[in-house]
Write a protein that holds these residues in place. Sequence first.
Motif, PDB file in Angstrom:
ATOM      1  N   ASP A 156     -25.383   0.026   8.875  1.00  0.00           N
ATOM      2  CA  ASP A 156     -26.040   1.163   8.173  1.00  0.00           C
ATOM      3  C   ASP A 156     -27.555   0.941   8.306  1.00  0.00           C
ATOM      4  N   LYS A 157     -28.492   1.646   7.282  1.00  0.00           N
ATOM      5  CA  LYS A 157     -29.753   1.576   7.567  1.00  0.00           C
ATOM      6  C   LYS A 157     -30.450   0.140   7.243  1.00  0.00           C
ATOM      7  N   ASP A 158     -29.683  -0.657   6.595  1.00  0.00           N
ATOM      8  CA  ASP A 158     -30.101  -1.922   6.289  1.00  0.00           C
ATOM      9  C   ASP A 158     -29.422  -2.962   7.007  1.00  0.00           C
ATOM     10  N   ARG A 159     -28.627  -2.492   8.156  1.00  0.00           N
ATOM     11  CA  ARG A 159     -28.136  -3.317   9.031  1.00  0.00           C
ATOM     12  C   ARG A 159     -26.977  -4.224   8.728  1.00  0.00           C
ATOM     13  N   GLN A 160     -26.280  -3.439   7.871  1.00  0.00           N
ATOM     14  CA  GLN A 160     -24.999  -4.058   7.187  1.00  0.00           C
ATOM     15  C   GLN A 160     -24.072  -3.382   7.674  1.00  0.00           C
ATOM     16  N   ALA A 161     -23.016  -4.015   8.237  1.00  0.00           N
ATOM     17  CA  ALA A 161     -21.712  -3.495   8.971  1.00  0.00           C
ATOM     18  C   ALA A 161     -20.691  -3.334   7.643  1.00  0.00           C
ATOM     19  N   TYR A 162     -19.658  -2.729   7.888  1.00  0.00           N
ATOM     20  CA  TYR A 162     -18.575  -2.349   6.746  1.00  0.00           C
ATOM     21  C   TYR A 162     -17.123  -2.838   7.187  1.00  0.00           C
ATOM     22  N   PRO A 163     -16.748  -3.756   7.483  1.00  0.00           N
ATOM     23  CA  PRO A 163     -15.370  -4.056   7.703  1.00  0.00           C
ATOM     24  C   PRO A 163     -14.607  -3.840   6.355  1.00  0.00           C
ATOM     25  N   LYS A 164     -13.278  -3.568   6.509  1.00  0.00           N
ATOM     26  CA  LYS A 164     -12.659  -3.406   5.271  1.00  0.00           C
ATOM     27  C   LYS A 164     -12.039  -4.637   4.724  1.00  0.00           C
ATOM     28  N   ILE A 165     -12.136  -4.695   3.278  1.00  0.00           N
ATOM     29  CA  ILE A 165     -11.717  -5.844   2.519  1.00  0.00           C
ATOM     30  C   ILE A 165     -10.368  -5.719   2.364  1.00  0.00           C
ATOM     31  N   ILE A 166      -9.523  -6.974   2.612  1.00  0.00           N
ATOM     32  CA  ILE A 166      -8.458  -7.003   2.328  1.00  0.00           C
ATOM     33  C   ILE A 166      -7.738  -8.032   1.355  1.00  0.00           C
ATOM     34  N   VAL A 167      -6.861  -7.663   0.346  1.00  0.00           N
ATOM     35  CA  VAL A 167      -6.463  -8.353  -0.534  1.00  0.00           C
ATOM     36  C   VAL A 167      -5.139  -8.775  -0.017  1.00  0.00           C
ATOM     37  N   SER A 168      -4.900 -10.298  -0.018  1.00  0.00           N
ATOM     38  CA  SER A 168      -3.603 -10.779   0.132  1.00  0.00           C
ATOM     39  C   SER A 168      -2.854 -11.558  -0.974  1.00  0.00           C
ATOM     40  N   GLN A 169      -1.566 -11.609  -1.029  1.00  0.00           N
ATOM     41  CA  GLN A 169      -0.794 -12.505  -1.787  1.00  0.00           C
ATOM     42  C   GLN A 169      -0.437 -13.825  -1.001  1.00  0.00           C
ATOM     43  N   TRP A 170      -0.541 -14.968  -1.699  1.00  0.00           N
ATOM     44  CA  TRP A 170       0.153 -16.095  -1.111  1.00  0.00           C
ATOM     45  C   TRP A 170       1.696 -16.113  -1.403  1.00  0.00           C
ATOM     46  N   LYS A 171       2.406 -16.021  -0.391  1.00  0.00           N
ATOM     47  CA  LYS A 171       3.886 -16.279  -0.411  1.00  0.00           C
ATOM     48  C   LYS A 171       4.593 -17.010   0.675  1.00  0.00           C
ATOM     49  N   ASN A 172       4.966 -18.155   0.203  1.00  0.00           N
ATOM     50  CA  ASN A 172       5.708 -18.981   1.016  1.00  0.00           C
ATOM     51  C   ASN A 172       4.631 -19.499   1.862  1.00  0.00           C
ATOM     52  N   GLY A 173       3.663 -19.914   1.559  1.00  0.00           N
ATOM     53  CA  GLY A 173       2.463 -20.539   2.573  1.00  0.00           C
ATOM     54  C   GLY A 173       1.717 -19.380   3.546  1.00  0.00           C
ATOM     55  N   THR A 174       2.139 -18.162   3.411  1.00  0.00           N
ATOM     56  CA  THR A 174       1.409 -17.408   4.086  1.00  0.00           C
ATOM     57  C   THR A 174       0.727 -16.134   3.296  1.00  0.00           C
ATOM     58  N   PHE A 175      -0.158 -15.366   3.982  1.00  0.00           N
ATOM     59  CA  PHE A 175      -0.835 -14.211   3.292  1.00  0.00           C
ATOM     60  C   PHE A 175      -0.078 -12.945   3.612  1.00  0.00           C
ATOM     61  N   VAL A 176       0.253 -12.418   2.520  1.00  0.00           N
ATOM     62  CA  VAL A 176       1.067 -11.255   2.479  1.00  0.00           C
ATOM     63  C   VAL A 176       0.079 -10.078   1.933  1.00  0.00           C
ATOM     64  N   PRO A 177      -0.479  -9.119   3.054  1.00  0.00           N
ATOM     65  CA  PRO A 177      -1.595  -8.124   2.285  1.00  0.00           C
ATOM     66  C   PRO A 177      -1.016  -6.946   1.588  1.00  0.00           C
ATOM     67  N   VAL A 178      -1.582  -6.936   0.507  1.00  0.00           N
ATOM     68  CA  VAL A 178      -1.004  -5.952  -0.672  1.00  0.00           C
ATOM     69  C   VAL A 178      -1.888  -4.791  -0.791  1.00  0.00           C
ATOM     70  N   PHE A 179      -3.255  -4.987  -0.319  1.00  0.00           N
ATOM     71  CA  PHE A 179      -4.285  -3.776  -0.580  1.00  0.00           C
ATOM     72  C   PHE A 179      -5.495  -3.872   0.157  1.00  0.00           C
ATOM     73  N   SER A 180      -6.065  -2.782   0.454  1.00  0.00           N
ATOM     74  CA  SER A 180      -7.311  -2.929   1.424  1.00  0.00           C
ATOM     75  C   SER A 180      -8.040  -1.485   1.096  1.00  0.00           C
ATOM     76  N   ASP A 181      -9.358  -1.681   1.393  1.00  0.00           N
ATOM     77  CA  ASP A 181      -9.959  -0.646   1.045  1.00  0.00           C
ATOM     78  C   ASP A 181     -11.562  -0.845   1.558  1.00  0.00           C
ATOM     79  N   PHE A 182     -12.300   0.231   2.096  1.00  0.00           N
ATOM     80  CA  PHE A 182     -13.880   0.083   2.413  1.00  0.00           C
ATOM     81  C   PHE A 182     -14.666  -0.261   1.073  1.00  0.00           C
ATOM     82  N   GLY A 183     -14.195   0.141  -0.010  1.00  0.00           N
ATOM     83  CA  GLY A 183     -14.955   0.214  -1.258  1.00  0.00           C
ATOM     84  C   GLY A 183     -16.129   1.104  -1.161  1.00  0.00           C
ATOM     85  N   GLN A 184     -16.000   1.992  -0.510  1.00  0.00           N
ATOM     86  CA  GLN A 184     -16.898   3.481  -0.337  1.00  0.00           C
ATOM     87  C   GLN A 184     -16.497   4.650  -0.567  1.00  0.00           C
TER      88      GLN A 184
END
Length: 393
Positions: free
Chosen positions: A365-393
């Motif tokens: 953007d104009k302030d030279r910031q990129a916007y990768p999607k933010i990903i929420v994961s839950q710890w299950k059996n030692g792994t990350f299981v994604p449950v929600f994601s959004d760019f927040g915009q």
Amino acid sequence: MSTKTVRVLALVAFLASALVPAAGWAQQTLRIGELAGLTGGIAPYGVQIHNARLIAIDEINAKGGISVGGQKYKLDLVALDAGAPGEAVKVFERLLTVEKVTLILDGIYSSVEYALGPVLKSKKALLIWSGGNDPATTVGVPNAFRNHFDGGAPFMKVNELFLKKMGVKRVATYGQTGHADFKRFVEEYLPKIQGIEVVATEWHPFGEKDFFPVLTKLKGLKPDALIVHGFFTDGITMLKQAREIGLYPGPLWLNQYGAAPLMMDEASRAIWEGTYEILKSSWGVTTEAPERSRKFFQAYVKKFGERGFGAWAESGYDSVYILARAIEKAGVVDDPAKIGAAMQALNVPDVPELLMPYKPGKLFDKDRQAYPKIIVSQWKNGTFVPVFSDFGQ
């Protein structure tokens, strides 16, 4: 010497010259700098960023390097451990004056970036942040870019969306001191979210060993959710003690640690079971890693082993390709301002090697910031299981 002999020798000389590249086409080496976070509390994050950059550079060099102005350049990474904010400024100056590099990648945290900002903007240099996530560190610094996610309003918005999705009404926070992004989150953003009451805001220093008094207090307040922030090494101790006093399982436990399964041993992974992690933009550390991320992980394991691999690795990997494509687009290797302008003009498809899920369109953007999607994961059996994601915009 006969005329025939002269003609043969002339032909041989011509053929030989045709097989030797002209001096202007000889492959050269372009040295790029790195403010690496290889020691101290940032090391679990900084080392994976550094390792990932080495993989990206190996890939580029294996294909002949980058093409600039009719010449091929192989990349060489000059990495110096940045250390604390005061030391980082000295290391940055050394990269410029001793190592003579002006294109620099960063693998450290926001407090260091704040310290570097005033120094950087007065230099003929270009720097890409890939570690800290406080966007204010690029504002007003025209030669600073960040490909890591925006820890400001977008990240805060994703927290809000997830908390509401989970039905949270009462929330407490417990953060490590020294993190400006989290301080702003708990003091300026969280209290303004309609429908959510903040019942407690607590802080602890890095390396805290006794969380029991504060955790006992929080248990008595009975929040629906507890948001924690800092370095995950402290988080392991905190959560272990929360389990010991019966605080957890209980409220939704939302980590802002940026941890990942392979950054710790099996016993530590078990402690996180059932909690959530939001401080990341990498599908590659989840159970839903895309093919490109899986191939990157395989390359990482082959070169460095799997221990220590985490969500920050993809940010480091992407930063190398972003810089490489900006250099090629600018057509120069020695003009940071021109390369910066080319970087500002990049669209996401211009860098097909990117691993993180960036918002479509302009990469920065104009302030030279990129916007990768933010990903929420839950710890299950030692792994990350994604449950929600959004760019927040």
